[in-house]
Design an enzyme around this catalytic site. Sequence first.
Site, PDB file in Angstrom:
ATOM      1  N   LYS A 146       0.848  -1.200   0.000  1.00 24.20           N
ATOM      2  CA  LYS A 146       0.000   0.000   0.000  1.00 24.20           C
ATOM      3  C   LYS A 146       0.881   1.247   0.000  1.00 24.20           C
ATOM      4  O   LYS A 146       1.934   1.271   0.663  1.00 24.20           O
ATOM      5  CB  LYS A 146      -0.914  -0.023   1.234  1.00 24.20           C
ATOM      6  CG  LYS A 146      -1.961   1.083   1.256  1.00 24.20           C
ATOM      7  CD  LYS A 146      -2.875   0.937   2.480  1.00 24.20           C
ATOM      8  CE  LYS A 146      -3.970   1.992   2.511  1.00 24.20           C
ATOM      9  NZ  LYS A 146      -4.883   1.845   3.661  1.00 24.20           N
ATOM     10  N   SER A 152      -9.749   1.690   2.723  1.00 26.00           N
ATOM     11  CA  SER A 152      -8.917   2.484   1.856  1.00 26.00           C
ATOM     12  C   SER A 152      -7.832   1.704   1.121  1.00 26.00           C
ATOM     13  O   SER A 152      -7.228   2.231   0.188  1.00 26.00           O
ATOM     14  CB  SER A 152      -8.241   3.592   2.673  1.00 26.00           C
ATOM     15  OG  SER A 152      -7.387   3.029   3.658  1.00 26.00           O
ATOM     16  N   SER A 195      -9.897  -0.705   6.892  1.00 22.61           N
ATOM     17  CA  SER A 195      -9.364  -0.565   5.529  1.00 22.61           C
ATOM     18  C   SER A 195      -8.692  -1.784   4.938  1.00 22.61           C
ATOM     19  O   SER A 195      -8.318  -1.766   3.774  1.00 22.61           O
ATOM     20  CB  SER A 195      -8.372   0.593   5.478  1.00 22.61           C
ATOM     21  OG  SER A 195      -9.066   1.799   5.397  1.00 22.61           O
TER      22      SER A 195
HETATM   23  N1  GLN Z   1     -13.190   4.165   6.292  1.00 27.58           N
HETATM   24  C1  GLN Z   1     -12.509   4.562   7.472  1.00 27.58           C
HETATM   25  C2  GLN Z   1     -12.039   5.997   7.344  1.00 27.58           C
HETATM   26  O1  GLN Z   1     -12.322   6.582   6.359  1.00 27.58           O
HETATM   27  C3  GLN Z   1     -11.374   3.635   7.763  1.00 27.58           C
HETATM   28  C4  GLN Z   1     -10.181   3.891   6.952  1.00 27.58           C
HETATM   29  C5  GLN Z   1      -9.018   3.054   7.353  1.00 27.58           C
HETATM   30  O2  GLN Z   1      -9.146   2.035   8.006  1.00 27.58           O
HETATM   31  N2  GLN Z   1      -7.848   3.548   7.022  1.00 27.58           N
HETATM   32  O3  GLN Z   1     -11.408   6.549   8.187  1.00 27.58           O
END
Ligand code: GLN
Length: 467
Positions: A60, A135, A159
Site C-alpha cells: 500500500k 482504503s 481498511s
Molecule cells: N473508512 C474509514 C475511514 O475513512 C477507515 C479507513 C481506514 O481504516 N484507514 O477513516
Amino acid sequence: MSSESLKAHTVHAAWSQFDAVDAGPTGLNAFLSVDREGSLAAAKVISTNGDLAGVPVAIKDNLATLTLPTTCGSRILEGYVSPYEATAVRRLREAGAIVIGKTNMDEFAMGSSTENSAYGPTLNPVDRTRVPGGSSGGSAAAVASGVVQLALGSETGGSVRQPAAFCGIVGVKPTYGRVSRFGLVAYASSLDHVGVFARNVFDASLGLEIIAGHDPYDATCAAQPVPTLRQSAVVADAAQPLAGLVVGRPVEYFTDALDPRIRAHCDVALERLRALGAVVRDVSLPHTSLAVPVYYVLAPAEASSNLARYDGVRYGQRVHADGLREMYERTRSGGFGPEVTRRILLGTYVLSAGYYDAYYRRAQAVRTLITQDFERVFADGVHVLFTPTAPTPAFRIGEVSDPYDMYLSDIYTVTANLAGIPAMSQPIGDVDGLPVGGQFMAAKFDEATMFKAAAALELALRSEGGA
Ligand code: GLN
C-alpha cells in the site's frame, strides 16, 4: 512449512497478469507505481530459502519503500521518495519477497472505496463497475485479480477487512502493537495498524507471522513473542477440529442495517462452525452503536494533528506564494482533496478550546466502554466473535456520495480498531456474484485462535463449494 501456492506464483507470472488486468486505460488502476525491471532483476538472483523466496508482493502506498515513491494517494506527496523503509516491508524482503509495486488507496487512508485517491479510483476485479472497498482497495484488487498473492495494507477503521470482503479475499488486522508501524505514514496513530491480504487463511497467517514482532523503532510495538501463526492455520485432521471452541455472536451486529442476504450467509457460516464442534453463543456488546460516531471524532482529531506536517516545507509539493503563511495555505488547500480537508477541519474543531470536553474527551471515554465490552465477553469464556464484515456487498462507483453514508460502511469494523483487538475477514459466499465477507475477532494477541477458527471454516465452506 511454507506455502507452495505462494511460491509457485513468480514475479514473471505477476507481470503477465498485471499486463492482462491492470495496465492501460481500461485497467483496474490498482497500482500507483511499479518496479518491473528491478523486480525482474531481483527474481533472477534469489539467494534466500526464506519463506517468501521469490514471491511477488504489493505494498500500500502509505508504507515507506526505498526505491518507489510513497504518495499516500495524495497530490501533496506526489513523487515523494522516503529515505527509510517500513519495518513490515523490510521483514517481507528479508524473507525473500520481491516488491513489484505500490498500490492505490484513498488519500491518506481516509475512505471506504478508494474513490478518494488523487490518482483515480481502483476498480473491483470481480465487477469493474464497482468499488474494491477502501482504503486499501489497490492492495485488495492486486490480490483478488491474481497479480500478487500477498499484499500489505493498513487499517485505521477497517481498511483491510472491508476491501477484502468486497473483493472476495482474506484480510487481517492484527492486535494493536503486534506489527511495527515504523514507516507507516500516520493517519490516526492510536488506531493505525499494518495488515495483510492473501487468497487464503494459511497465506495470511504466514504473511502476518513474518511481519509481526518487536521493533525498537516503534515504541507502541509490543515485546510479546510471536507464535508460529501458520501452524494455527493448519486444520486438525479430526471430525470436529473446533471442539471446545466458544464462538460469540454479538447481537448488535445482526440488526436491520444488515443486508438480509449477508445475514443468511452468516447464519450458514455459524451452522458450519457448530458442525465443526464449536459452541455458538449469543453475546452482547452494548456500546456498538456508538462506535462510528466515536471513531469519526477520534480519527479526524488525530489526523488533524498528524497531517499538520504537510506544510510545503518538509515534504512533497509546495505552492509558492509571497508570504510563509500564504505558502502554507496554498500548499495545503491545493495538495489535499475534499475528504482529507473535511477530516482536518472536523478534527481541529473537536480539539479546539471549548469543544474538547464535549467531543474529544467524551469520545475517549466511550472508546473505553467499547473496549470493556470486548474484554467482558472474552473474560466470560468466549474465544472468538463471528460477525459480518460489512453491511452490504461492494457498491457501484459513484453510488455512495454522502460522506456519512460512506462512514456507515465501517459499522462492523471500527470497533476492533477502537479496542485494539485482532480481526479478519474471509469469503463466506456471494450475493448476485458479489463476494460476502465474514469477520472473526479475538482477544488481544490471540491471533492464533482466530486463524484456527477461520481455517476450519474456510475448509468446510470450500469442500461444499460454498466460498
Ligand atoms: N473508512 C474509514 C475511514 O475513512 C477507515 C479507513 C481506514 O481504516 N484507514 O477513516
